[in-house]
Write a protein that holds these residues in place. Structure first.
Motif, PDB file in Angstrom:
ATOM      1  N   LEU A 217       7.297  -1.329 -11.595  1.00  0.00           N
ATOM      2  CA  LEU A 217       8.237  -0.586 -10.761  1.00  0.00           C
ATOM      3  C   LEU A 217       8.034  -0.898  -9.284  1.00  0.00           C
ATOM      4  O   LEU A 217       6.910  -0.843  -8.774  1.00  0.00           O
ATOM      5  CB  LEU A 217       8.089   0.914 -11.009  1.00  0.00           C
ATOM      6  CG  LEU A 217       8.508   1.363 -12.416  1.00  0.00           C
ATOM      7  CD1 LEU A 217       8.076   2.798 -12.673  1.00  0.00           C
ATOM      8  CD2 LEU A 217      10.002   1.213 -12.602  1.00  0.00           C
ATOM      9  N   ASN A 218       9.118  -1.186  -8.600  1.00  0.00           N
ATOM     10  CA  ASN A 218       9.084  -1.536  -7.186  1.00  0.00           C
ATOM     11  C   ASN A 218       8.367  -0.455  -6.374  1.00  0.00           C
ATOM     12  O   ASN A 218       8.614   0.734  -6.564  1.00  0.00           O
ATOM     13  CB  ASN A 218      10.515  -1.713  -6.674  1.00  0.00           C
ATOM     14  CG  ASN A 218      10.567  -2.330  -5.295  1.00  0.00           C
ATOM     15  OD1 ASN A 218       9.822  -3.256  -4.997  1.00  0.00           O
ATOM     16  ND2 ASN A 218      11.443  -1.821  -4.449  1.00  0.00           N
ATOM     17  N   LEU A 219       7.482  -0.872  -5.493  1.00  0.00           N
ATOM     18  CA  LEU A 219       6.690  -0.044  -4.590  1.00  0.00           C
ATOM     19  C   LEU A 219       5.516   0.647  -5.260  1.00  0.00           C
ATOM     20  O   LEU A 219       4.679   1.255  -4.583  1.00  0.00           O
ATOM     21  CB  LEU A 219       7.547   1.025  -3.879  1.00  0.00           C
ATOM     22  CG  LEU A 219       8.843   0.605  -3.203  1.00  0.00           C
ATOM     23  CD1 LEU A 219       9.389   1.773  -2.396  1.00  0.00           C
ATOM     24  CD2 LEU A 219       8.672  -0.598  -2.326  1.00  0.00           C
ATOM     25  N   ALA A 220       5.421   0.572  -6.584  1.00  0.00           N
ATOM     26  CA  ALA A 220       4.363   1.301  -7.278  1.00  0.00           C
ATOM     27  C   ALA A 220       2.987   0.728  -6.935  1.00  0.00           C
ATOM     28  O   ALA A 220       2.865  -0.427  -6.527  1.00  0.00           O
ATOM     29  CB  ALA A 220       4.597   1.246  -8.786  1.00  0.00           C
ATOM     30  N   PRO A 221       1.932   1.527  -7.118  1.00  0.00           N
ATOM     31  CA  PRO A 221       0.580   1.060  -6.812  1.00  0.00           C
ATOM     32  C   PRO A 221       0.185  -0.148  -7.652  1.00  0.00           C
ATOM     33  O   PRO A 221       0.670  -0.334  -8.769  1.00  0.00           O
ATOM     34  CB  PRO A 221      -0.299   2.269  -7.163  1.00  0.00           C
ATOM     35  CG  PRO A 221       0.617   3.440  -7.136  1.00  0.00           C
ATOM     36  CD  PRO A 221       1.956   2.923  -7.579  1.00  0.00           C
ATOM     37  N   VAL A 222      -0.706  -0.944  -7.096  1.00  0.00           N
ATOM     38  CA  VAL A 222      -1.293  -2.074  -7.818  1.00  0.00           C
ATOM     39  C   VAL A 222      -2.758  -1.739  -8.064  1.00  0.00           C
ATOM     40  O   VAL A 222      -3.497  -1.410  -7.132  1.00  0.00           O
ATOM     41  CB  VAL A 222      -1.166  -3.385  -7.027  1.00  0.00           C
ATOM     42  CG1 VAL A 222      -1.817  -4.538  -7.795  1.00  0.00           C
ATOM     43  CG2 VAL A 222       0.299  -3.694  -6.739  1.00  0.00           C
ATOM     44  N   ALA A 223      -3.151  -1.794  -9.331  1.00  0.00           N
ATOM     45  CA  ALA A 223      -4.534  -1.494  -9.685  1.00  0.00           C
ATOM     46  C   ALA A 223      -5.351  -2.785  -9.671  1.00  0.00           C
ATOM     47  O   ALA A 223      -4.872  -3.846 -10.067  1.00  0.00           O
ATOM     48  CB  ALA A 223      -4.598  -0.848 -11.068  1.00  0.00           C
ATOM     49  N   GLY A 224      -6.591  -2.685  -9.230  1.00  0.00           N
ATOM     50  CA  GLY A 224      -7.454  -3.860  -9.200  1.00  0.00           C
ATOM     51  C   GLY A 224      -8.637  -3.615  -8.302  1.00  0.00           C
ATOM     52  O   GLY A 224      -8.687  -2.626  -7.568  1.00  0.00           O
ATOM     53  N   GLY A 225      -9.564  -4.523  -8.353  1.00  0.00           N
ATOM     54  CA  GLY A 225     -10.756  -4.413  -7.526  1.00  0.00           C
ATOM     55  C   GLY A 225     -10.901  -5.594  -6.593  1.00  0.00           C
ATOM     56  O   GLY A 225     -10.013  -6.454  -6.489  1.00  0.00           O
ATOM     57  N   GLU A 226     -12.021  -5.659  -5.921  1.00  0.00           N
ATOM     58  CA  GLU A 226     -12.247  -6.709  -4.932  1.00  0.00           C
ATOM     59  C   GLU A 226     -12.263  -8.091  -5.557  1.00  0.00           C
ATOM     60  O   GLU A 226     -11.750  -9.046  -4.981  1.00  0.00           O
ATOM     61  CB  GLU A 226     -13.583  -6.443  -4.216  1.00  0.00           C
ATOM     62  CG  GLU A 226     -13.879  -7.400  -3.072  1.00  0.00           C
ATOM     63  CD  GLU A 226     -12.975  -7.198  -1.869  1.00  0.00           C
ATOM     64  OE1 GLU A 226     -13.014  -8.040  -0.955  1.00  0.00           O
ATOM     65  OE2 GLU A 226     -12.229  -6.188  -1.825  1.00  0.00           O
ATOM     66  N   ARG A 227     -12.838  -8.223  -6.749  1.00  0.00           N
ATOM     67  CA  ARG A 227     -12.921  -9.546  -7.376  1.00  0.00           C
ATOM     68  C   ARG A 227     -11.528 -10.084  -7.709  1.00  0.00           C
ATOM     69  O   ARG A 227     -11.223 -11.243  -7.469  1.00  0.00           O
ATOM     70  CB  ARG A 227     -13.806  -9.493  -8.624  1.00  0.00           C
ATOM     71  CG  ARG A 227     -13.952 -10.855  -9.320  1.00  0.00           C
ATOM     72  CD  ARG A 227     -15.145 -10.891 -10.249  1.00  0.00           C
ATOM     73  NE  ARG A 227     -16.389 -10.783  -9.490  1.00  0.00           N
ATOM     74  CZ  ARG A 227     -17.101  -9.669  -9.391  1.00  0.00           C
ATOM     75  NH1 ARG A 227     -16.744  -8.590 -10.048  1.00  0.00           N
ATOM     76  NH2 ARG A 227     -18.195  -9.649  -8.652  1.00  0.00           N
ATOM     77  N   GLU A 228     -10.678  -9.230  -8.275  1.00  0.00           N
ATOM     78  CA  GLU A 228      -9.322  -9.685  -8.593  1.00  0.00           C
ATOM     79  C   GLU A 228      -8.545  -9.998  -7.320  1.00  0.00           C
ATOM     80  O   GLU A 228      -7.791 -10.973  -7.257  1.00  0.00           O
ATOM     81  CB  GLU A 228      -8.585  -8.627  -9.415  1.00  0.00           C
ATOM     82  CG  GLU A 228      -7.216  -9.092  -9.896  1.00  0.00           C
ATOM     83  CD  GLU A 228      -6.574  -8.136 -10.881  1.00  0.00           C
ATOM     84  OE1 GLU A 228      -5.561  -8.524 -11.485  1.00  0.00           O
ATOM     85  OE2 GLU A 228      -7.094  -7.010 -11.047  1.00  0.00           O
TER      86      GLU A 228
END
Length: 782
Positions: free
Chosen positions: A214-225
């Protein structure tokens, strides 16, 4: 005289707050009426001009569909006022979108998603150069492109705007496009000017993988990704880009528009970036209205300017208009504003925009040469020129991908009859970010077929069959009849987008900004139409005209041939070459050329094609362990259910993997040679391979190099693209292809949060990601 040394940036710092705000705000039209594209009234509102220029003149939006004469008039009036009637004479940047053609009636190229399928750096660079060739003369100096968002969440509507799923390919295509846009200098500038326009890499960073697509939605991930996947394309493509745009979304809980780690620690310190950064339109106020990390406009402005961003606009500039009072009240240190202005001025000086204030005393002096930042007298000479159209033709041809070709059905012969069927067969479909009315420059597949077959005896039987957006099957009988009386049927289906005016009016679409989907299947009656045509028993070619992969396993399994054409440019069908080059012949381009063998397809998929939305993510460079072994389930055409375990009724293996694409000829790989099979962590991997055209027609092959880190301290991808070259090979000929791959391409982000090349064994494979034509190993020594 030409070549006067510009004033140093430091001379413009430490001014009153009002001028600081003016130095880095984007504005919209306030003194010209661009409501009608055909209106050519060359007058302006002086009161509106002065009011706008007093606080909002750092950048001026110019992506309007207007007459060139009126546009040039507006740019001239605005720049003349800034340079002659304001105390500091700071010229504005004139902005336009430029993803695949600038949005004031420029030549339209294929969508970036399609251009990436060419795997041709030179062709992509030529496309970028053409955009600037056409826009530069109008006084446009700031292009919002390229998009480096990775297509790893395919439900996201803006997949069409980027260069695909792979960080390496995206970095290479992005670098080529930035080079094409910027290389050279505007006319009559001094040696300090280093670019013709400022390219804008966007959206920094990780914007293309929102939760739920979904547009504008949060992106999950950490520093390595972040460091391994999302930063490398920007690091490669944008070190010399004069502008970067941040993302709307948050990453790991921090909005990009206020992310100090992202915009200061990584961009400024780690990557050493020294030019201007702008927010996306309206992103500043989203800090309180959407992300809710701020209490209101004043805090929005503080958070955004403390990471040295300009405000693009989109929310009436309310946040940044508070900065003057905030400085006076001591709520924000003026040093943040000074530093932000410094970055903006560096971009403008690098473009040479200040030089004419010392060289040309009056814009009305017609004996003087055209100088920055004003438009050129011959502004129209490069727009839709022969050179523009040749660049377009080249990349149109190389962007089309032949996905399947059973029993060598294609290419078709110019004999007998052909049915051209489908809702996209007689429709011009461009990607988003094109100007309103752009379709008047396009050519439908039907018109292309008519022109390429004009001097043949082939009978074309056309029927729409259905609409793109309807389940109504009332047109099926006509389509079935057309197929039955033809030797072969070509069915054109897919997704659709809209131009920017229509898209934001809310007209239906299945791709584009803020147009996200829950399914990657064909909409409405399109799949039943393909099945009905195939049921006639006639050989059936399915063409996907699309801005993203289409998940239709039935078509992949049953169609006799399948072609993918990402949203094309103006020459997606065919054109009368007489009107372009003065040649007394008719020539077909793109789709018609491929289908009839005038051109040999050479495109490769820039994104893996999933079997269904439920099997996402489909990208090829998944981390080890992401696709555990298991038998997959499926359902037969007769409804028989075969239960499996990975998945119960499907497979994580995509229909077509990244890098896949067929040709009308065949290639043989041999003689893979590594210069050394032991390297230090600083040595490049040097290798060569021989590729032979074993068929009977000339073809272009994309030689792809993948590396796997066999044992690593952190989990790494099963394979990673680290090099590619596109080579043209005559029938029976053999070419030697050399690669010199920096060791950093097979490095990793360590547990100590550093980019390192670890010692150990690596495998290297040559060939598309789903096929290995040659392989070897090498060892990195400690």
């Amino acid at each position: 005289m030409v070549g006067v040394k510009p004033i140093p940036i430091s001379s413009y710092l430490g001014m009153d707050g009002l001028l600081r705000v003016r130095s880095f705000s984007l504005t919209s039209t306030a003194f010209l009426n661009f409501s009608s594209p055909l209106d050519n009234t060359l007058t302006h509102n002086q009161t509106g001009l002065e009011a706008m220029m007093s606080i909002k003149a750092g950048s001026i939006w110019g992506g309007y569909s207007a007459t060139f004469e009126k546009f040039v008039y507006g740019v001239t009036v605005g720049q003349k006022y800034l340079m002659e009637k304001t105390r500091l004479g700071i010229p504005a940047l004139i902005d336009s979108e430029g993803l695949h053609g600038f949005t004031n009636n420029g030549t339209i190229f294929p969508s970036p998603f399609a251009m990436a399928c060419s795997f041709n750096r030179a062709a992509v660079q030529a496309a970028g150069k053409t955009v600037t060739d056409e826009a530069e003369g109008l006084g446009i100096t700031h292009i919002f492109a390229p998009v480096l968002d990775l297509a790893r969440e395919l439900r996201f509507g803006r997949v069409e705007e980027g260069f695909g799923e792979d960080p390496f390919l995206t970095g290479e295509m992005g670098k080529a496009y930035v080079t094409g846009l910027q290389a050279g200098a505007r006319r009559n500038t001094s040696s300090t000017a280093k670019a013709r326009v400022a390219a804008t890499c966007k959206h920094f960073a990780a914007f293309g993988s929102p939760q739920g697509g979904l547009n504008l939605a949060p992106v999950a991930g950490g520093e390595r990704e972040l460091q391994t996947t999302y930063i490398p394309p920007f690091a490669k493509a944008c070190s010399d880009a004069l502008s970067i745009m941040t993302a709307y979304s948050s990453y790991d809980g921090i909005p990009a528009a206020s992310n100090k780690h992202l915009l200061v620690d990584i961009l400024r310190k780690q990557l050493g970036y020294k030019y201007m950064v702008t927010t996306d339109a309206g992103a500043v106020s989203l800090l309180h209205t959407m992300h809710q990390v701020s209490s209101g406009y004043e805090e929005d402005a503080r958070l955004a300017v403390q990471v040295y961003q300009t405000q693009m606009g989109g929310d009436a500039f309310y946040p940044y208009l508070t900065l003057v009072d905030q400085v006076k009240k001591g709520l924000i240190n003026v040093s943040y504003i000074d530093k932000t202005v410094e970055y903006v001025l560096r971009t403008k000086f690098t473009l040479g925009l200040f030089e004419s204030m010392w060289i040309q005393s009056s814009l009305d002096d017609t004996d003087s040469p055209p100088l920055d930042p004003y438009p050129y007298p011959d502004y129209a000479k490069n727009i839709r020129s022969a050179a523009s159209k040749q660049s377009l033709l080249d990349i149109e041809r190389e962007s089309i991908v032949l996905l399947e070709n059973r029993n060598k059905l294609l290419p078709l012969k110019k004999t007998g009859s052909v049915a051209l069927i489908g809702p996209s067969a007689n429709k011009v479909i461009f990607g988003d970010y094109v100007f309103h009315g752009a379709d008047k420059y396009g050519t439908t597949p039907l018109d292309g077929f008519k022109k390429i077959l004009a001097n043949s005896s082939v009978q074309i039987n056309y029927a729409k069959g259905c609409e793109l957006w309807s389940a109504d099957q009332s047109g099926f009988p006509e389509a079935i009849a057309a197929a039955k009386k033809s030797d072969v049927a070509v069915v054109v289906v897919g997704t659709w987008s809209r131009d920017q005016t229509e898209l934001w009016q809310g007209l239906n679409a299945t791709t584009g900004e803020h147009v996200d989907v829950a399914s990657l299947d064909l909409v409405g009656a399109q799949l039943p139409l393909v099945k009905a045509i195939k049921a006639t028993g006639k050989p059936t070619v399915v063409v996907f005209v699309s801005g993203k992969p289409v998940s239709e396993p039935w078509i992949a399994q049953h169609a006799d041939a399948v072609i993918f054409q990402g949203y094309p440019g103006e020459l997606g069908g065919c054109i009368d070459v007489l009107s372009w080059f003065g040649l007394l012949v008719l020539g077909g381009v793109a789709l018609a050329e491929i289908i009839y063998g005038i051109q040999n397809p050479s495109g490769k998929t820039s994104v893996s094609w999933p079997r269904s939305v439920g099997t996402l993510p489909a990208f090829y460079n998944y981390l080890k362990g992401s696709r555990p072994w298991g038998d997959s389930g499926y359902i037969d055409d007769d409804g028989t259910i075969h239960l499996g375990h990975a998945y119960v009724l499907d497979s994580p293996v995509p229909l077509w993997a990244f890098g896949h694409g067929l040709s009308y000829t065949t290639f043989e790989y041999s003689g893979l040679t590594l210069a050394s099979q032991t390297l230090s962590a600083r040595q490049p991997l040097k290798l060569s391979v021989k590729v032979k055209n074993t068929g009977t027609v000339a073809g272009k092959e994309v030689v792809q190099v993948y590396v796997t880190d066999v044992v690593s301290s952190v989990v790494t991808p099963v394979r990673q693209l680290v090099g590619f070259e596109k080579v043209s090979i005559a029938p029976g000929a053999t070419v030697k292809v050399d690669f010199n791959i920096p060791a950093t391409e097979f490095g990793l982000w360590s547990m100590d949060n550093k980019w390192v090349v670890e010692p150990g064994l690596f495998t290297v494979t040559i060939g598309p990601s789903d096929q290995v034509y040659a392989n070897s190993t090498f060892t990195v020594m400690s």
